[in-house]
Design a protein around this motif. Structure first.
Motif, PDB file in Angstrom:
ATOM      1  N   VAL B  42       0.838  -1.203   0.000  1.00 25.08           N
ATOM      2  CA  VAL B  42       0.000   0.000   0.000  1.00 25.08           C
ATOM      3  C   VAL B  42       0.872   1.252   0.000  1.00 25.08           C
ATOM      4  N   GLY B  43       1.913   1.222   0.811  1.00 24.20           N
ATOM      5  CA  GLY B  43       2.833   2.357   0.827  1.00 24.20           C
ATOM      6  C   GLY B  43       3.434   2.596  -0.541  1.00 24.20           C
ATOM      7  N   ALA B  44       3.819   1.507  -1.193  1.00 27.34           N
ATOM      8  CA  ALA B  44       4.395   1.643  -2.534  1.00 27.34           C
ATOM      9  C   ALA B  44       3.365   2.208  -3.508  1.00 27.34           C
ATOM     10  N   ALA B  45       2.110   1.795  -3.369  1.00 23.58           N
ATOM     11  CA  ALA B  45       1.058   2.306  -4.262  1.00 23.58           C
ATOM     12  C   ALA B  45       0.866   3.805  -4.056  1.00 23.58           C
ATOM     13  N   VAL B  46       0.944   4.240  -2.807  1.00 24.81           N
ATOM     14  CA  VAL B  46       0.800   5.678  -2.528  1.00 24.81           C
ATOM     15  C   VAL B  46       1.952   6.449  -3.173  1.00 24.81           C
ATOM     16  N   ILE B  50       2.134   9.395  -6.016  1.00 19.95           N
ATOM     17  CA  ILE B  50       2.813  10.685  -5.800  1.00 19.95           C
ATOM     18  C   ILE B  50       3.752  10.978  -6.960  1.00 19.95           C
ATOM     19  N   ASN B  51       4.436   9.951  -7.412  1.00 20.65           N
ATOM     20  CA  ASN B  51       5.401  10.141  -8.502  1.00 20.65           C
ATOM     21  C   ASN B  51       4.736  10.488  -9.830  1.00 20.65           C
ATOM     22  N   THR B  52       3.467  10.188  -9.963  1.00 22.56           N
ATOM     23  CA  THR B  52       2.778  10.571 -11.203  1.00 22.56           C
ATOM     24  C   THR B  52       2.400  12.046 -11.175  1.00 22.56           C
ATOM     25  N   GLY B  53       2.460  12.651  -9.983  1.00 23.94           N
ATOM     26  CA  GLY B  53       2.101  14.050  -9.867  1.00 23.94           C
ATOM     27  C   GLY B  53       0.616  14.213  -9.615  1.00 23.94           C
ATOM     28  N   CYS B  54       0.246  14.329  -8.366  1.00 22.59           N
ATOM     29  CA  CYS B  54      -1.168  14.529  -8.032  1.00 22.59           C
ATOM     30  C   CYS B  54      -1.263  15.105  -6.622  1.00 22.59           C
ATOM     31  N   ASP B  55      -2.431  15.656  -6.322  1.00 22.66           N
ATOM     32  CA  ASP B  55      -2.627  16.129  -4.955  1.00 22.66           C
ATOM     33  C   ASP B  55      -3.277  15.018  -4.132  1.00 22.66           C
ATOM     34  N   GLU B  56      -3.515  15.294  -2.872  1.00 22.40           N
ATOM     35  CA  GLU B  56      -4.007  14.246  -1.976  1.00 22.40           C
ATOM     36  C   GLU B  56      -5.387  13.738  -2.391  1.00 22.40           C
ATOM     37  N   LYS B  57      -6.245  14.667  -2.823  1.00 23.42           N
ATOM     38  CA  LYS B  57      -7.607  14.264  -3.202  1.00 23.42           C
ATOM     39  C   LYS B  57      -7.577  13.289  -4.375  1.00 23.42           C
ATOM     40  N   LEU B  59      -5.079  11.505  -5.377  1.00 22.85           N
ATOM     41  CA  LEU B  59      -4.418  10.262  -4.982  1.00 22.85           C
ATOM     42  C   LEU B  59      -5.407   9.323  -4.282  1.00 22.85           C
ATOM     43  N   VAL B  60      -6.141   9.856  -3.346  1.00 17.99           N
ATOM     44  CA  VAL B  60      -7.099   9.015  -2.611  1.00 17.99           C
ATOM     45  C   VAL B  60      -8.164   8.466  -3.560  1.00 17.99           C
ATOM     46  N   ALA B  61      -8.639   9.313  -4.468  1.00 17.70           N
ATOM     47  CA  ALA B  61      -9.670   8.862  -5.416  1.00 17.70           C
ATOM     48  C   ALA B  61      -9.148   7.722  -6.284  1.00 17.70           C
ATOM     49  N   ARG B  62      -7.926   7.861  -6.724  1.00 22.50           N
ATOM     50  CA  ARG B  62      -7.340   6.805  -7.575  1.00 22.50           C
ATOM     51  C   ARG B  62      -7.207   5.493  -6.798  1.00 22.50           C
ATOM     52  N   LEU B  63      -6.735   5.587  -5.566  1.00 20.00           N
ATOM     53  CA  LEU B  63      -6.553   4.364  -4.782  1.00 20.00           C
ATOM     54  C   LEU B  63      -7.890   3.721  -4.438  1.00 20.00           C
ATOM     55  N   ASP B  72     -14.039   4.371   4.416  1.00 17.28           N
ATOM     56  CA  ASP B  72     -13.109   5.486   4.548  1.00 17.28           C
ATOM     57  C   ASP B  72     -11.746   5.047   5.086  1.00 17.28           C
ATOM     58  N   ALA B  73     -11.575   3.730   5.212  1.00 17.87           N
ATOM     59  CA  ALA B  73     -10.319   3.241   5.799  1.00 17.87           C
ATOM     60  C   ALA B  73      -9.120   3.586   4.927  1.00 17.87           C
ATOM     61  N   LEU B  74      -9.278   3.378   3.634  1.00 23.87           N
ATOM     62  CA  LEU B  74      -8.146   3.634   2.745  1.00 23.87           C
ATOM     63  C   LEU B  74      -7.769   5.110   2.781  1.00 23.87           C
ATOM     64  N   GLU B  75      -8.782   5.958   2.712  1.00 21.52           N
ATOM     65  CA  GLU B  75      -8.500   7.395   2.738  1.00 21.52           C
ATOM     66  C   GLU B  75      -7.784   7.779   4.027  1.00 21.52           C
ATOM     67  N   ARG B  76      -8.279   7.272   5.127  1.00 24.47           N
ATOM     68  CA  ARG B  76      -7.702   7.612   6.430  1.00 24.47           C
ATOM     69  C   ARG B  76      -6.229   7.178   6.485  1.00 24.47           C
ATOM     70  N   GLU B  77      -6.010   5.978   6.033  1.00 28.87           N
ATOM     71  CA  GLU B  77      -4.651   5.441   6.163  1.00 28.87           C
ATOM     72  C   GLU B  77      -3.686   6.057   5.145  1.00 28.87           C
ATOM     73  N   ALA B  78      -4.175   6.313   3.956  1.00 27.88           N
ATOM     74  CA  ALA B  78      -3.306   6.958   2.965  1.00 27.88           C
ATOM     75  C   ALA B  78      -2.930   8.359   3.418  1.00 27.88           C
ATOM     76  N   LEU B  79      -3.909   9.086   3.956  1.00 27.57           N
ATOM     77  CA  LEU B  79      -3.610  10.452   4.407  1.00 27.57           C
ATOM     78  C   LEU B  79      -2.673  10.443   5.611  1.00 27.57           C
ATOM     79  N   ALA B  80      -2.841   9.449   6.474  1.00 32.47           N
ATOM     80  CA  ALA B  80      -1.928   9.341   7.624  1.00 32.47           C
ATOM     81  C   ALA B  80      -0.518   9.036   7.150  1.00 32.47           C
ATOM     82  N   PHE B  81      -0.433   8.189   6.152  1.00 33.15           N
ATOM     83  CA  PHE B  81       0.886   7.843   5.603  1.00 33.15           C
ATOM     84  C   PHE B  81       1.542   9.055   4.948  1.00 33.15           C
ATOM     85  N   ILE B  82       0.748   9.802   4.192  1.00 30.22           N
ATOM     86  CA  ILE B  82       1.287  11.010   3.550  1.00 30.22           C
ATOM     87  C   ILE B  82       1.767  12.004   4.608  1.00 30.22           C
ATOM     88  N   ALA B  83       0.988  12.121   5.688  1.00 28.75           N
ATOM     89  CA  ALA B  83       1.406  13.024   6.775  1.00 28.75           C
ATOM     90  C   ALA B  83       2.724  12.552   7.378  1.00 28.75           C
TER      91      ALA B  83
END
Lengths: 217, 93
Positions: B42-46, B50-57, B59-63, B72-83
């Motif tokens: 999951v970290g690698a997917a995030v 990021i490497n494709t160039g996108c904002d958080e919104k 990124l979350v939508a794509r994942l 909302d688990a994925l969103e929560r965890e992806a945003l926590a990881f980004i933080a």
């Protein structure tokens, strides 16, 4: 950070995080390659573990095709971080071509040098090519100590080289090999490194493998 | 010559951070401090996003789309990881 991979919506989504179980054997390729590109050196430092020096290039050092074949393999395997050292890497006739190749393929490259070839022009070139950092060996905060350790070396030339790096805005690291006759200067050397604009100062135990002169360090 | 428009809100890895995919996920190598962070899938997917160039919104939508996540688990965890990436200086905005 810990967590499990999440691959489908039905699985619990764990934090995307560090895996504590990943070890170097799990990697597809090394993450860092330190390459001593030649054994030739303009200096003959007392503590040199490689016993590098003038005329000390190995007879079987890689030729141009071999060098760039190896570098291509490194970059094809996405090795993200390399360093060139020696000997003195900057005396290698293909030095800048090698630097250019690695940087053009988005590798992060550190040069480990004695600093004697860091002319303003060479520093500018390293900046333009995009090296990550240049590490310069300064084993003393004074001319007498430095020159005692670095046979054929010139403290002023090395420190001028560091100043040229700073002027060219190349990130600077300083390396200091401690011995009984220079360790008292290490505090001053750290201050000097700071004044010269270094972002990092490395030190560690000197490795005196062969040279007899180091016997009682 | 084609141009690439970079959105000012796009995230990108910090200058001295390199990413490489691995069988177990990926690694982030911060070459200035010489620290390595291993990532699960999951970290690698995030980071890939990021490497494709996108904002958080985006990124979350794509994942969420990729993993067909309706909660909302994925969103929560992806945003926590980004933080976490940001806090460790691995991201630059």
């Amino acid at each position: 950070m810990t967590g499990q991979p999440a691959t489908t919506a039905s699985e619990p989504l764990a934090p995307a995080a560090a895996s504590a179980s990943a070890e170097s054997g799990d990697l597809a390729a090394p993450l860092y390659v330190a390459w001593q590109v030649t054994n030739e050196c303009n200096l003959a430092c007392l503590h040199c573990i490689e016993e590098s020096g003038p005329g000390k290039a190995f007879r079987d050092e890689l030729d141009e095709d071999q060098i760039f074949g190896v570098l291509a393999q490194f970059m094809d395997h996405e090795i993200p971080y390399l360093s060139f050292s020696g000997g003195e890497p900057m005396v290698h006739p293909l030095f800048f071509k090698m630097v250019e190749y690695v940087c053009s393929r988005d590798g992060q490259l550190k040069i480990e040098t004695n600093g004697h070839y860091l002319t303003p022009e060479n520093c500018e070139r390293l900046k333009l090519l995009g090296v990550k950092a240049v590490q310069v060996s300064l084993d003393g905060a004074t001319r007498s100590t430095f020159n005692r350790m670095r046979i054929r070396g010139d403290f002023d030339k090395a420190t001028d080289g560091v100043r040229n790096l700073r002027a060219a805005e190349v990130p600077i690291e300083i390396n200091y090999s401690p011995t009984s006759f220079n360790v008292h200067e290490i505090g001053t050397a750290i201050d000097l490194a700071y004044e010269l604009g270094a972002y990092s100062f490395y030190t560690g135990r000197a490795m005196s493998r062969n040279r007899r002169k180091c016997a009682n360090w | 010559m084609p141009t690439i428009n970079v959105n000012p809100t796009d995230m990108q890895l910090a200058k001295y951070v390199k990413f490489r995919e691995e069988k177990f996920g990926g690694v982030l190598f911060e070459t200035r401090s010489e620290k390595v962070f291993t990532l699960n899938a999951v970290g690698a997917a995030v980071v890939r996003e990021i490497n494709t160039g996108c904002d958080e919104k985006v990124l979350v939508a794509r994942l969420k789309d990729r993993y067909q996540d309706r909660g909302d688990a994925l969103e929560r965890e992806a945003l926590a990881f980004i933080a976490d990436l940001r806090q460790k200086g691995l991201l630059q905005d």
